[in-house]
Motif scaffolding. Structure first.
Motif, PDB file in Angstrom:
ATOM      1  N   ASP A 185       0.509  -8.784 -12.191  1.00  0.00           N
ATOM      2  CA  ASP A 185       1.281  -7.598 -11.813  1.00  0.00           C
ATOM      3  C   ASP A 185       2.264  -8.088 -10.757  1.00  0.00           C
ATOM      4  O   ASP A 185       1.875  -8.416  -9.644  1.00  0.00           O
ATOM      5  N   SER A 188       7.739  -5.609  -9.813  1.00  0.00           N
ATOM      6  CA  SER A 188       7.401  -4.213  -9.517  1.00  0.00           C
ATOM      7  C   SER A 188       8.260  -3.510  -8.467  1.00  0.00           C
ATOM      8  O   SER A 188       7.741  -2.994  -7.478  1.00  0.00           O
ATOM      9  N   PRO A 189       9.569  -3.485  -8.681  1.00  0.00           N
ATOM     10  CA  PRO A 189      10.429  -2.753  -7.745  1.00  0.00           C
ATOM     11  C   PRO A 189      10.296  -1.244  -7.949  1.00  0.00           C
ATOM     12  O   PRO A 189       9.605  -0.806  -8.875  1.00  0.00           O
ATOM     13  N   ASN A 190      10.951  -0.492  -7.097  1.00  0.00           N
ATOM     14  CA  ASN A 190      10.890   0.966  -7.210  1.00  0.00           C
ATOM     15  C   ASN A 190      12.201   1.500  -7.756  1.00  0.00           C
ATOM     16  O   ASN A 190      13.273   1.119  -7.299  1.00  0.00           O
ATOM     17  N   HIS A 199      11.002  -8.222  -3.333  1.00  0.00           N
ATOM     18  CA  HIS A 199      10.753  -8.168  -4.777  1.00  0.00           C
ATOM     19  C   HIS A 199      11.165  -9.473  -5.442  1.00  0.00           C
ATOM     20  O   HIS A 199      10.587  -9.880  -6.443  1.00  0.00           O
ATOM     21  N   HIS A 225       4.947  -3.315 -12.636  1.00  0.00           N
ATOM     22  CA  HIS A 225       4.359  -2.035 -12.218  1.00  0.00           C
ATOM     23  C   HIS A 225       5.416  -1.282 -11.389  1.00  0.00           C
ATOM     24  O   HIS A 225       5.261  -1.083 -10.179  1.00  0.00           O
ATOM     25  N   GLY A 227       7.787   1.374  -9.589  1.00  0.00           N
ATOM     26  CA  GLY A 227       7.551   2.678  -8.957  1.00  0.00           C
ATOM     27  C   GLY A 227       8.457   3.697  -9.620  1.00  0.00           C
ATOM     28  O   GLY A 227       9.580   3.930  -9.187  1.00  0.00           O
ATOM     29  N   TYR A 373      -0.031   6.369  -4.580  1.00  0.00           N
ATOM     30  CA  TYR A 373      -0.056   4.946  -4.930  1.00  0.00           C
ATOM     31  C   TYR A 373      -1.477   4.481  -5.259  1.00  0.00           C
ATOM     32  O   TYR A 373      -1.704   3.787  -6.255  1.00  0.00           O
ATOM     33  N   ASP A 377      -3.119   3.121  -8.709  1.00  0.00           N
ATOM     34  CA  ASP A 377      -3.672   1.770  -8.801  1.00  0.00           C
ATOM     35  C   ASP A 377      -5.119   1.767  -9.295  1.00  0.00           C
ATOM     36  O   ASP A 377      -5.532   0.854 -10.013  1.00  0.00           O
ATOM     37  N   ARG A 384      -6.753  -1.652 -17.095  1.00  0.00           N
ATOM     38  CA  ARG A 384      -6.655  -3.101 -17.301  1.00  0.00           C
ATOM     39  C   ARG A 384      -8.015  -3.716 -17.605  1.00  0.00           C
ATOM     40  O   ARG A 384      -8.115  -4.641 -18.410  1.00  0.00           O
ATOM     41  N   TYR A 395      -2.327  -9.409  -8.372  1.00  0.00           N
ATOM     42  CA  TYR A 395      -1.266  -8.542  -7.859  1.00  0.00           C
ATOM     43  C   TYR A 395      -0.433  -9.318  -6.857  1.00  0.00           C
ATOM     44  O   TYR A 395      -0.976  -9.840  -5.891  1.00  0.00           O
ATOM     45  N   THR A 397       2.307  -9.013  -4.104  1.00  0.00           N
ATOM     46  CA  THR A 397       3.144  -8.178  -3.212  1.00  0.00           C
ATOM     47  C   THR A 397       3.159  -8.791  -1.810  1.00  0.00           C
ATOM     48  O   THR A 397       2.382  -9.699  -1.522  1.00  0.00           O
ATOM     49  N   GLN A 401       0.818  -5.151   2.268  1.00  0.00           N
ATOM     50  CA  GLN A 401       0.039  -4.233   1.418  1.00  0.00           C
ATOM     51  C   GLN A 401      -1.416  -4.676   1.262  1.00  0.00           C
ATOM     52  O   GLN A 401      -2.156  -4.107   0.469  1.00  0.00           O
ATOM     53  N   PHE A 405      -4.761  -3.039  -1.077  1.00  0.00           N
ATOM     54  CA  PHE A 405      -5.477  -3.707  -2.160  1.00  0.00           C
ATOM     55  C   PHE A 405      -6.957  -3.888  -1.825  1.00  0.00           C
ATOM     56  O   PHE A 405      -7.822  -3.611  -2.638  1.00  0.00           O
TER      57      PHE A 405
HETATM   58  N1  ARG Z   1       6.273  -0.869  -6.235  1.00  0.00           N
HETATM   59  C1  ARG Z   1       5.528  -1.526  -5.204  1.00  0.00           C
HETATM   60  C2  ARG Z   1       6.466  -1.927  -4.061  1.00  0.00           C
HETATM   61  O1  ARG Z   1       7.653  -2.020  -4.239  1.00  0.00           O
HETATM   62  C3  ARG Z   1       4.794  -2.752  -5.684  1.00  0.00           C
HETATM   63  C4  ARG Z   1       3.751  -2.498  -6.747  1.00  0.00           C
HETATM   64  C5  ARG Z   1       2.725  -3.591  -6.818  1.00  0.00           C
HETATM   65  N2  ARG Z   1       1.729  -3.365  -7.825  1.00  0.00           N
HETATM   66  C6  ARG Z   1       0.710  -2.491  -7.749  1.00  0.00           C
HETATM   67  N3  ARG Z   1      -0.110  -2.376  -8.778  1.00  0.00           N
HETATM   68  N4  ARG Z   1       0.478  -1.806  -6.658  1.00  0.00           N
HETATM   69  O2  ARG Z   1       6.002  -2.196  -2.980  1.00  0.00           O
END
Ligand code: ARG
Length: 640
Positions: A185, A188-190, A199, A225, A227, A373, A377, A384, A395, A397, A401, A405
């Motif tokens: 994973d 994963s941008p928003n 990212h 993943h 956002g 969030y 997850d 998964r 994952y 990131t 974060q 997790f």
């Molecule tokens: N969209 C999130 C961000 O920009 C990252 C996601 C990472 N993946 C996840 N399964 N939480 O910080």
């Protein structure tokens, strides 16, 4: 020689982890994960290492092969001790040997007095040495200190292994991992928000990990993943409706620059309370599935996706988008399962899970009844594990974060979805540090806006192109060659500058440094590779023919050192991927190019009596370097 010390130290560090992985490969999964599901899902099976070998022969890394031999010796030496894992590490000083077996001391402490002939650790070491089954692989073993068995590999065997790889392809050197399917994973941008340098790091690191797993014959589900679900959409949609009644006719034009659009709607949201209320209602309509709202949402996602794709295309990154919205329908079910385990409680109007060790609870349903969030997850993890049957979920990131997790991993463990931490199926959070500007602060452009990724990549490429033009390549090459080389070097440099550091440390983004052709940079390594290719080309020999008729020898000490380094490639990839540390592979690659330079300085290639053998060694080096490039997502160049 100092390189060897450094490298060997590096290889030494994580042997225990690797050992435990090997042991795990034959351990069945716990059945806990199935308890909570209605359908009869089957547990993802972990195949035995033997069954996983590919069509081509794969004997495992040097280290694994030695572990096998010494494992057999240990069974004969101490038949009453069950399952003593062999401890094999590369020698720190090549003068003593190539590898060593370190079992004697700990074994002696265990069996002292029980076996009369073992009076001291040395005698245990001596017995281990004598009981090693005969093998072409080993030249000789000697005992050092308190029973270390130093192992010198057979030069001929080493040469044959390298030659065989040249004939059968480098895939025969793939590491063997105890998993068949993994989720990575990453990126994963928003949607609608800026895809920032963080990212970019996730994209680069995640892609490398996916490539290393794929090379190890693991099926990888590369998951973006994104956002694409959340309260910001109410604001965006409402703003779109109010700005342009006719948006449906030409949505792309109606939205324009998405970042700008986001900013404007945010300003309105913060300043205009009426708008804020309407935006909040819009979220409800969207989540309720109202057609018009879904359409607008899909349009916004599509525009954003096109922007992201530009970055992925440039960096040659393959990703499958399964954004937050995808898991939305699975959330109620996931929460119900957690509820059944009595994990969810009420706290200040929200529904939360308390996990041991952390005071703050994990909020899974917000006060207003909405999901967040964490709820997404948890549902994604359930999906998964049970639908996709992933055995390892990774994952990528920023380290910021980590707690998120840790908390939802802990919740999943409490619910019995996941076994104990060292067992499979397994989850791993791959955290990374910040990207800093030269002022030591968060990387930003002059206007204090976040840097646009595409601009950054453009600049890397353009700088490389200028350097090539300065060196007269515009006359020598076609326009296409110039473009492609500039891209390969520029993008390669950005990736390598990120990957070569331990990912947890912050790194400073500096074009001059990353594009330097001296030192530990992609530019230097790409040049080194091109030089090897040119040696082979200039020899005028048909290398494919030499592979068939020629023989390889490692007579000169620098040839042997280079050969050993090549042979260690599988275990280095294994170490890098097992510990999720791409910098281990970068360090290996850099040292390999150094070993090649030493070899090339000390051994004449073209025109020497050993020409054939040495050309084959050049070819093997080029192949391994190219594979390293591939795994790091760097495109090789053949002339420079
Ligand atoms: N969209 C999130 C961000 O920009 C990252 C996601 C990472 N993946 C996840 N399964 N939480 O910080």
């Amino acid at each position: 020689m100092h390189f060897y010390f450094r490298r060997r130290f590096l290889l030494l560090r994580n042997f225990s982890l690797r050992n435990s992985l090997q042991i795990l490969s034959s351990t069945p999964h716990p059945t806990g994960i199935l308890r909570t599901t209605k359908r009869s899902f089957c547990i993802p099976k972990v195949q035995s290492v033997a069954a996983m070998s590919t069509v081509t022969e794969n004997l495992g890394s040097l280290k694994q092969q030695l572990e096998k031999l010494f494992g057999e010796s240990l069974r004969v030496t101490v038949p009453d001790e069950l399952d003593v894992p062999p401890i094999i590490t590369p020698c720190k000083d090549l003068k003593h040997g190539d590898y060593q077996c370190n079992n004697a001391m700990s074994l002696f402490a265990k069996i002292k007095g029980k076996v009369p002939e073992f009076k001291k650790p040395q005698s245990v070491g001596e017995a281990i040495k004598n009981n090693v089954p005969k093998s072409d692989m080993i030249e000789n073993c000697t005992i050092a200190g308190p029973g270390y068995v130093n192992i010198t590999l057979s030069r001929q065997w080493m040469a044959e292994r390298i030659h065989k790889m040249l004939a059968d392809g480098i895939q025969t050197w793939a590491p063997k991992l105890p998993v068949q399917r993994a989720v990575v994973d990453f990126s994963s941008p928003n949607i609608a928000k800026e895809m920032h340098v963080g990212h970019l790091r996730s994209t680069i690191i995640g892609d490398t990990l996916a490539r290393m797993l794929e090379f190890s014959n693991v099926e990888v589900l590369r998951r973006n993943h994104v956002g694409d679900w959340g309260t910001q959409f109410g604001m965006l949609i409402e703003y779109l409706f109010e700005q342009n009644q006719n948006w449906e006719a030409a949505p792309t034009e109606a939205i324009g620059d998405l970042q700008e659009f986001y900013k404007q709607s945010k300003t309105k949201f913060d300043e205009d309370s009426g708008f804020k209320e309407r935006a909040q209602k819009a979220v409800v309509s969207l989540q309720g599935g109202e057609e018009k709202y879904r359409k607008a949402w899909a349009q916004i996602c599509e525009i954003s996706r096109k922007e992201f794709d530009k970055v992925y295309e440039r960096l040659d990154i393959k990703l499958e988008e399964k954004g937050e919205s995808f898991y939305n329908p699975y959330i109620p079910k996931a929460l119900e399962l957690l509820s059944k385990e009595n994990l969810i409680e009420e706290s200040e109007g929200a529904r939360v899970i308390f996990v041991g060790g952390i005071k703050r609870p994990l909020i899974v349903v917000k006060k207003d009844g909405g999901y967040n969030y964490a709820s997404t997850d948890l549902a994604a993890l359930w999906y998964r594990l049970n639908e996709e049957k992933a055995e390892w979920i990774i994952y990528v990131t920023d380290v910021g974060q980590r707690e998120h997790f840790e908390m939802f991993f802990a919740a999943a463990r409490l619910a019995g979805w996941l076994p104990a931490e060292d067992k499979y199926p397994k989850v791993s959070h791959v955290g990374f540090g910040l990207v800093l500007g030269e002022d030591g602060k968060r990387f930003r452009t002059r206007s204090t806006e976040v840097v646009k990724l595409v601009d950054l990549l453009d600049e890397a490429k353009n700088r490389c192109k200028e350097a090539l033009v300065e060196r007269g390549k515009a006359q020598e090459w076609t326009g296409e060659e110039l473009e492609q080389t500039a891209e390969a070097i520029g993008y390669g440099a950005v990736k390598y500058a990120d990957l070569k550091n331990n990912r947890l440390t912050n790194y400073t983004f500096n074009f001059d440094q990353m594009l330097n052709d001296k030192g530990n940079t992609a530019v230097y390594l790409l040049y080194a590779h091109a030089r090897i290719c040119s040696i082979i080309r200039k020899s005028g020999k048909d290398i494919e023919e030499l592979k068939k008729v020629g023989t390889l020898d490692l007579a000169h000490p620098s040839e042997r050192v280079l050969g050993l380094h090549l042979l260690q490639f599988p275990e280095v990839v294994e170490e890098a991927v097992t510990n999720l540390l791409p910098n281990i592979l970068c360090e290996y690659l850099y040292n390999l190019s150094e070993d090649f330079t030493t070899f090339y300085t000390n051994c004449q290639v073209v025109g020497s009596a050993e020409e054939t053998s040495r050309l084959l060694l050049c070819e093997a080096t080029a192949l391994v370097i190219r594979k390293c490039f591939y795994l790091l997502g760097i495109k090789p160049v053949y002339k420079i």
